[in-house]
Design a protein around this motif. Structure first.
Motif, PDB file in Angstrom:
ATOM      1  N   UNK A 177       0.858  -1.179   0.000  1.00  0.00           N
ATOM      2  CA  UNK A 177       0.000   0.000   0.000  1.00  0.00           C
ATOM      3  C   UNK A 177       0.894   1.229   0.000  1.00  0.00           C
ATOM      4  N   UNK A 178       0.368   2.341  -0.476  1.00  0.00           N
ATOM      5  CA  UNK A 178       1.155   3.564  -0.533  1.00  0.00           C
ATOM      6  C   UNK A 178       1.716   3.934   0.836  1.00  0.00           C
ATOM      7  N   UNK A 179       0.922   3.775   1.875  1.00  0.00           N
ATOM      8  CA  UNK A 179       1.379   4.122   3.225  1.00  0.00           C
ATOM      9  C   UNK A 179       2.508   3.215   3.708  1.00  0.00           C
ATOM     10  N   UNK A 180       2.731   2.089   3.020  1.00  0.00           N
ATOM     11  CA  UNK A 180       3.823   1.156   3.359  1.00  0.00           C
ATOM     12  C   UNK A 180       4.758   1.012   2.166  1.00  0.00           C
ATOM     13  N   UNK A 181       5.001   2.125   1.473  1.00  0.00           N
ATOM     14  CA  UNK A 181       5.752   2.116   0.215  1.00  0.00           C
ATOM     15  C   UNK A 181       7.032   1.281   0.277  1.00  0.00           C
ATOM     16  N   UNK A 182       7.801   1.377   1.340  1.00  0.00           N
ATOM     17  CA  UNK A 182       9.090   0.701   1.388  1.00  0.00           C
ATOM     18  C   UNK A 182       8.980  -0.803   1.620  1.00  0.00           C
ATOM     19  N   UNK A 183       7.749  -1.318   1.731  1.00  0.00           N
ATOM     20  CA  UNK A 183       7.536  -2.763   1.741  1.00  0.00           C
ATOM     21  C   UNK A 183       7.402  -3.317   0.321  1.00  0.00           C
ATOM     22  N   UNK A 184       7.163  -2.443  -0.663  1.00  0.00           N
ATOM     23  CA  UNK A 184       7.057  -2.871  -2.058  1.00  0.00           C
ATOM     24  C   UNK A 184       8.411  -3.397  -2.518  1.00  0.00           C
ATOM     25  N   UNK A 185       8.385  -4.484  -3.301  1.00  0.00           N
ATOM     26  CA  UNK A 185       9.626  -5.046  -3.830  1.00  0.00           C
ATOM     27  C   UNK A 185       9.527  -5.251  -5.331  1.00  0.00           C
ATOM     28  N   UNK A 186      10.438  -4.636  -6.070  1.00  0.00           N
ATOM     29  CA  UNK A 186      10.591  -4.951  -7.489  1.00  0.00           C
ATOM     30  C   UNK A 186      11.497  -6.176  -7.507  1.00  0.00           C
ATOM     31  N   UNK A 187      10.916  -7.307  -7.840  1.00  0.00           N
ATOM     32  CA  UNK A 187      11.663  -8.564  -7.735  1.00  0.00           C
ATOM     33  C   UNK A 187      12.373  -8.957  -9.028  1.00  0.00           C
ATOM     34  N   UNK A 188      11.823  -8.536 -10.161  1.00  0.00           N
ATOM     35  CA  UNK A 188      12.466  -8.847 -11.444  1.00  0.00           C
ATOM     36  C   UNK A 188      12.164  -7.735 -12.434  1.00  0.00           C
ATOM     37  N   UNK A 189      13.148  -7.429 -13.255  1.00  0.00           N
ATOM     38  CA  UNK A 189      12.932  -6.584 -14.419  1.00  0.00           C
ATOM     39  C   UNK A 189      12.864  -7.564 -15.601  1.00  0.00           C
ATOM     40  N   UNK A 190      11.729  -7.595 -16.251  1.00  0.00           N
ATOM     41  CA  UNK A 190      11.527  -8.509 -17.382  1.00  0.00           C
ATOM     42  C   UNK A 190      11.942  -7.839 -18.677  1.00  0.00           C
ATOM     43  N   UNK A 191      11.569  -6.569 -18.835  1.00  0.00           N
ATOM     44  CA  UNK A 191      11.899  -5.818 -20.038  1.00  0.00           C
ATOM     45  C   UNK A 191      11.952  -4.336 -19.713  1.00  0.00           C
ATOM     46  N   UNK A 192      12.850  -3.629 -20.415  1.00  0.00           N
ATOM     47  CA  UNK A 192      12.935  -2.184 -20.248  1.00  0.00           C
ATOM     48  C   UNK A 192      13.745  -1.601 -21.407  1.00  0.00           C
ATOM     49  N   UNK A 193      13.595  -0.315 -21.650  1.00  0.00           N
ATOM     50  CA  UNK A 193      14.449   0.309 -22.663  1.00  0.00           C
ATOM     51  C   UNK A 193      15.870   0.511 -22.132  1.00  0.00           C
ATOM     52  N   UNK A 194      16.865   0.277 -22.970  1.00  0.00           N
ATOM     53  CA  UNK A 194      18.256   0.495 -22.550  1.00  0.00           C
ATOM     54  C   UNK A 194      18.591   1.969 -22.509  1.00  0.00           C
ATOM     55  N   UNK A 195      17.986   2.737 -23.386  1.00  0.00           N
ATOM     56  CA  UNK A 195      18.252   4.179 -23.463  1.00  0.00           C
ATOM     57  C   UNK A 195      16.979   4.905 -23.111  1.00  0.00           C
ATOM     58  N   UNK A 196      17.099   5.922 -22.233  1.00  0.00           N
ATOM     59  CA  UNK A 196      15.904   6.642 -21.800  1.00  0.00           C
ATOM     60  C   UNK A 196      15.995   8.095 -22.146  1.00  0.00           C
TER      61      UNK A 196
END
Length: 196
Positions: A177-196
Motif C-alpha cells: 500500500x502507498x502508506x507502506x511504500x518501502x515494503x514494495x519489492x521490485x523482484x524482477x525486471x523482465x523488459x525495459x528500454x536500454x536508453x531513456x
C-alpha cells in the motif's frame, strides 16, 4: 546457493512501438512464475486493449490503471469510453486512483507560493532517472491497485508501464500500500528500454 535463470529483454528505445512485445513478455513471465495478475498503465485505452488481446486465451486477470479524472484537463477522463466498455465486458478491472507518487505533492511543488520539490517527487524522479520511466509508472500503478484492493500485498504481480505512450517496461512486483511504500519489492525486471 540457489539461483534461477530467466530472460530479460532490452528495447533499443522507449515508446509505444514496444507495446506488443511488452505484452508478450508479460504473459510469458506470468506463466513462468504462476502469477495470476497483470497490472498495466493505460492513459487512453490503446495499451489496455493490446494487453487484453494478449491475455485473451489465458486465465490471467488484467488490471488497468488509468490517469485520474482531471489529470490533463479539469473534469476530463482521458480514457476512451468505448475502450472502457470493451474491457469491462471482457471482465477487465479498471482502476482510477490518485497518483501515489505525486498527487497532492504536485500541487504544492507547482505552487508559486510554496514551490520546491517534495520527498515523494524525489522518489518518483529517482525511479524515472535511475532505472526507467516505465518502472516508476509500474510501481505507481501497483501502489494504486493495492490501495484500491484489486491486488493483494501478499502476491506477486506482473506490472507494466511505459515512457510517454505505450508499454516498454515489464517487471515482477510484490505490492504494498502507498502508506507502506518501502515494503514494495521490485523482484524482477523482465523488459525495459536500454536508453531513456
Amino acid at each position: 546457493m540457489g539461483f534461477v535463470t530467466r530472460n530479460t529483454y532490452y528495447f533499443d528505445a522507449p515508446g509505444a512501438q514496444n507495446t506488443a512485445d511488452a505484452a508478450r513478455f508479460a504473459v510469458e513471465r506470468a506463466r513462468e512464475l504462476g502469477v495470476r495478475k497483470i497490472v498495466v498503465a493505460s492513459t487512453s485505452g490503446r495499451t489496455a486493449l493490446a494487453f487484453q488481446d494478449a491475455v485473451k486465451e489465458t486465465d490471467l486477470r488484467l488490471i488497468v490503471v488509468t490517469h485520474v479524472v482531471g489529470f490533463s484537463r479539469p473534469g476530463e477522463w482521458e480514457f476512451s469510453g468505448e475502450a472502457a466498455e470493451t474491457l469491462r465486458a471482457a471482465g477487465v478491472a479498471i482502476v482510477t486512483g490518485t497518483h501515489a507518487l505525486s498527487g497532492l505533492e504536485r500541487a504544492i511543488s507547482r505552487s508559486p507560493r510554496l514551490g520546491g520539490s517534495s520527498r515523494t517527487e524525489a522518489v518518483a524522479e529517482a525511479l524515472r532517472r535511475v532505472v526507467a520511466v516505465g518502472l516508476k509508472v509500474a510501481v505507481e500503478c501497483v501502489l494504486i491497485a493495492a490501495d484500491q484492493g484489486v491486488v493483494g500485498v501478499d502476491e506477486e504481480v506482473i506490472a507494466v508501464g511505459g515512457t510517454i505512450s505505450g508499454a516498454d517496461t515489464v517487471c515482477v512486483i510484490r505490492p504494498a500500500h502507498t502508506a507502506s511504500f518501502f515494503d514494495l519489492q521490485v523482484r524482477e525486471i523482465v523488459a525495459m528500454p536500454r536508453v531513456r
